[in-house]
Design an enzyme around this catalytic site. Structure first.
Site, PDB file in Angstrom:
ATOM      1  N   GLN A  83       0.830  -1.214   0.000  1.00 47.40           N
ATOM      2  CA  GLN A  83       0.000   0.000   0.000  1.00 47.40           C
ATOM      3  C   GLN A  83       0.861   1.260   0.000  1.00 47.40           C
ATOM      4  OE1 GLN A  83      -2.569   1.548   3.279  1.00 47.40           O
ATOM      5  NE2 GLN A  83      -4.237   0.989   1.899  1.00 47.40           N
ATOM      6  N   CYS A 113      -7.031   6.670   4.664  1.00 51.05           N
ATOM      7  CA  CYS A 113      -6.423   7.112   5.921  1.00 51.05           C
ATOM      8  C   CYS A 113      -6.873   8.541   6.225  1.00 51.05           C
ATOM      9  CB  CYS A 113      -4.902   7.019   5.809  1.00 51.05           C
ATOM     10  SG  CYS A 113      -4.135   7.317   7.394  1.00 51.05           S
TER      11      CYS A 113
HETATM   12  C1  LIG Z   1      -4.413   0.149  13.934  1.00 49.88           C
HETATM   13  C2  LIG Z   1      -4.997   0.374  12.562  1.00 49.88           C
HETATM   14  C3  LIG Z   1      -4.168   0.781  11.532  1.00 49.88           C
HETATM   15  C4  LIG Z   1      -4.695   0.976  10.249  1.00 49.88           C
HETATM   16  N1  LIG Z   1      -3.850   1.333   9.229  1.00 49.88           N
HETATM   17  C5  LIG Z   1      -4.333   1.398   7.956  1.00 49.88           C
HETATM   18  C6  LIG Z   1      -3.447   1.604   6.851  1.00 49.88           C
HETATM   19  O1  LIG Z   1      -2.225   1.710   7.000  1.00 49.88           O
HETATM   20  N2  LIG Z   1      -4.007   1.661   5.614  1.00 49.88           N
HETATM   21  C7  LIG Z   1      -5.361   1.537   5.399  1.00 49.88           C
HETATM   22  O2  LIG Z   1      -5.816   1.585   4.254  1.00 49.88           O
HETATM   23  N3  LIG Z   1      -6.202   1.328   6.426  1.00 49.88           N
HETATM   24  C8  LIG Z   1      -5.721   1.243   7.690  1.00 49.88           C
HETATM   25  N4  LIG Z   1      -6.568   0.956   8.716  1.00 49.88           N
HETATM   26  C9  LIG Z   1      -8.007   0.718   8.422  1.00 49.88           C
HETATM   27  C10 LIG Z   1      -8.267  -0.779   8.198  1.00 49.88           C
HETATM   28  O3  LIG Z   1      -7.581  -1.242   7.052  1.00 49.88           O
HETATM   29  C11 LIG Z   1      -9.781  -1.060   8.031  1.00 49.88           C
HETATM   30  O4  LIG Z   1     -10.235  -0.349   6.910  1.00 49.88           O
HETATM   31  C12 LIG Z   1     -10.590  -0.640   9.242  1.00 49.88           C
HETATM   32  O5  LIG Z   1      -9.986  -1.067  10.457  1.00 49.88           O
HETATM   33  C13 LIG Z   1     -12.038  -1.200   9.162  1.00 49.88           C
HETATM   34  O6  LIG Z   1     -12.026  -2.605   9.132  1.00 49.88           O
HETATM   35  P1  LIG Z   1     -12.376  -3.481  10.444  1.00 49.88           P
HETATM   36  O7  LIG Z   1     -13.733  -3.032  10.923  1.00 49.88           O
HETATM   37  O8  LIG Z   1     -12.376  -4.893   9.955  1.00 49.88           O
HETATM   38  O9  LIG Z   1     -11.322  -3.171  11.465  1.00 49.88           O
HETATM   39  C14 LIG Z   1      -6.078   0.794  10.000  1.00 49.88           C
HETATM   40  C15 LIG Z   1      -6.897   0.371  11.067  1.00 49.88           C
HETATM   41  C16 LIG Z   1      -6.378   0.155  12.318  1.00 49.88           C
HETATM   42  C17 LIG Z   1      -7.288  -0.334  13.421  1.00 49.88           C
END
Ligand SMILES: Cc1cc2nc3c(=O)[nH]c(=O)nc-3n(C[C@H](O)[C@H](O)[C@H](O)COP(=O)(O)O)c2cc1C
Length: 335
Positions: A83, A113
Site C-alpha cells: 500500500q 487514511c
Molecule cells: C491500527 C490500525 C491501523 C490501520 N492502518 C491502515 C493503513 O495503514 N491503511 C489503510 O488503508 N487502512 C488502515 N486501517 C483501516 C483498516 O484497514 C480497516 O479499513 C478498518 O480497520 C475497518 O475494518 P475493520 O472493521 O475490519 O477493522 C487501519 C486500522 C487500524 C485499526
C-alpha cells in the site's frame, strides 16, 4: 438449525488469482511480515497487504533509506499487495515503480487514511474530496507499472458525501483492478457502524472490477451477511484479526459449513503469540528493545488471561526483552 452456507469463490485481481475471498486489511503498526505470515499460516487468508508506505518519503535519499526498512515483503507470501499513499500523481507513479522493482505483486493506493499526518497533505481519504485528482493518481500509477493496481477507499471524506460510488466507476475506467470499500466516512475514524449500503452501491456501479467489502466483520456470520447484503466479491478483515490471526480460517469454516469453530485453546493462543513475537524479532529491522516495545501492544491482544483477571496482559505490556516474553508465555503453552 445450521445457517445456509456461502460459497467461497476465488476471485481475480487483474491476472492474479486470489484463492479465498477473505483478505487481511492493511493496518499501520500491525501488518508487518510476521503478522501477515501468521495469518497466512492459519489458513484461508487469501490476500495480505502491507502497512502504508509514503510515496514522498521515497523521493529523497535520507527518508528513502528509512522507508526501505518497511519493504518487508517476501516471496513466500505471494500474492502480497503493497500500500502506497500520497497525492501527487507523478510521485505516486515513481514510488510504485520502485516498489514493483522490489517485488510487489500488486499496488494498493490508500484513499482511506484520515490521520492528519496523511490527510492534511491531500493524501489518504483527503483524495476523495476531488474525484479528478484521485482518478489522476490511479491513472498515473496504472500507466507506470505492469502489476494490478487497486484502491482502498472510505465512503467519502466529508460526512454524508458519498464519493466512493462515482469514484469507483472513475477508478475502474482508469484501469484499477479492484476496490476495497471501508464503509465509513473519514471523520468517523472507527466509530459508529459501517454502512454496508455504500458497498452494495459500489458493487452495482462497477462493471467487472471486484469489490472488497470492509468494516465491522468480527465473525463468520458478519462475513456471510456482508456477502449477502452487498454482493461483494471478497471481504476484508482488520481489527478482528489483531490477536486472532486464525479469524480467516474460522470465518471460512462458518461460510463452508454454517458452523462456528471453537476458539483455539489458551495454550494454542499463547503458542501463536510467542510465534508472533519470535517471527517479528527475526524479520523486523529493529533492535530487540524497540521490537519488544511494539510487540507489547500486539501480543497482549491474544486474550491469554483467565476470566476476570488481567495478570498476563499486565505483565506482557511491561516486557523489555524476548526472554521476558518467553518467561510469561512458555508456562501457559506447557500447561
Ligand atoms: C491500527 C490500525 C491501523 C490501520 N492502518 C491502515 C493503513 O495503514 N491503511 C489503510 O488503508 N487502512 C488502515 N486501517 C483501516 C483498516 O484497514 C480497516 O479499513 C478498518 O480497520 C475497518 O475494518 P475493520 O472493521 O475490519 O477493522 C487501519 C486500522 C487500524 C485499526
Amino acid at each position: 438449525m445450521l445457517a445456509t452456507t456461502t460459497q467461497l469463490t476465488p476471485f481475480s485481481i487483474g491476472d492474479v488469482t486470489i484463492d479465498t475471498p477473505l483478505t487481511l486489511a492493511p493496518m499501520a503498526g500491525h501488518t508487518h511480515y510476521a503478522f501477515r505470515k501468521l495469518c497466512r499460516e492459519q489458513g484461508d487468508c487469501g490476500l495480505v497487504t502491507t502497512e502504508l508506505l509514503s510515496s514522498s518519503a521515497m523521493q529523497n535519499k535520507g527518508s528513502f533509506k528509512k522507508t526501505l526498512t518497511m519493504f518487508d515483503w517476501h516471496a513466500d507470501e505471494f500474492p502480497v499487495s503493497v500500500q502506497l499513499f500520497g497525492s501527487d500523481p507523478q510521485e505516486m507513479a515513481e514510488a510504485a515503480k520502485i516498489i514493483v522493482d522490489y517485488g510487489a505483486a500488486m499496488i494498493d493506493i490508500n484513499m482511506g487514511c484520515w490521520v492528519p499526518k496523511v490527510a492534511k497533505k491531500g493524501g489518504g481519504a483527503a483524495l476523495l474530496r476531488d474525484v479528478c485528482t484521485a482518478s489522476a493518481v490511479v491513472e498515473a500509477v496504472v500507466k507506470a507499472v505492469d502489476v494490478p493496481v487497486t484502491v482502498k477507499v472510505r465512503s467519502g471524506f466529508e460526512d454524508g458525501v458519498v464519493t466512493a460510488i462515482p469514484f469507483a466507476k472513475a477508478a475502474e475506467d482508469c484501469g484499477a483492478k479492484a476496490i476495497a470499500v471501508h464503509a465509513r466516512f473519514a471523520g468517523q475514524g472507527h466509530s459508529g457502524d459501517a454502512d454496508w449500503d455504500v458497498i452494495r452501491h459500489v458493487k452495482e456501479i462497477v462493471s467487472e472490477m471486484p469489490v472488497i467489502g470492509n468494516g465491522d466483520i468480527h465473525t463468520g456470520a458478519d462475513a456471510k451477511r456482508m456477502f449477502e447484503e452487498t454482493g461483494c466479491d471478497a471481504v476484508m478483515i482488520g481489527r478482528a484479526s489483531l490477536g486472532q490471526p486464525w479469524i480467516f480460517q474460522q470465518v471460512a469454516h462458518y461460510l463452508r459449513t454454517g458452523e462456528d469453530l471453537p476458539p483455539p485453546s489458551r495454550s494454542e493462543r499463547a503458542r501463536l503469540a510467542l510465534r508472533h513475537a519470535h517471527l517479528t524479532l527475526e524479520h523486523c529491522n529493529l533492535r530487540e528493545s524497540q521490537a519488544v516495545l511494539e510487540l507489547r501492544g500486539q501480543i497482549s491482544k491474544y486474550q491469554l488471561d483467565e476470566p476476570g483477571s488481567v495478570q498476563v496482559r499486565n505483565r506482557l505490556v511491561r516486557c523489555d526483552t524476548i526472554a521476558d516474553i518467553d518467561a510469561i508465555l512458555q508456562p501457559i503453552i506447557d500447561v
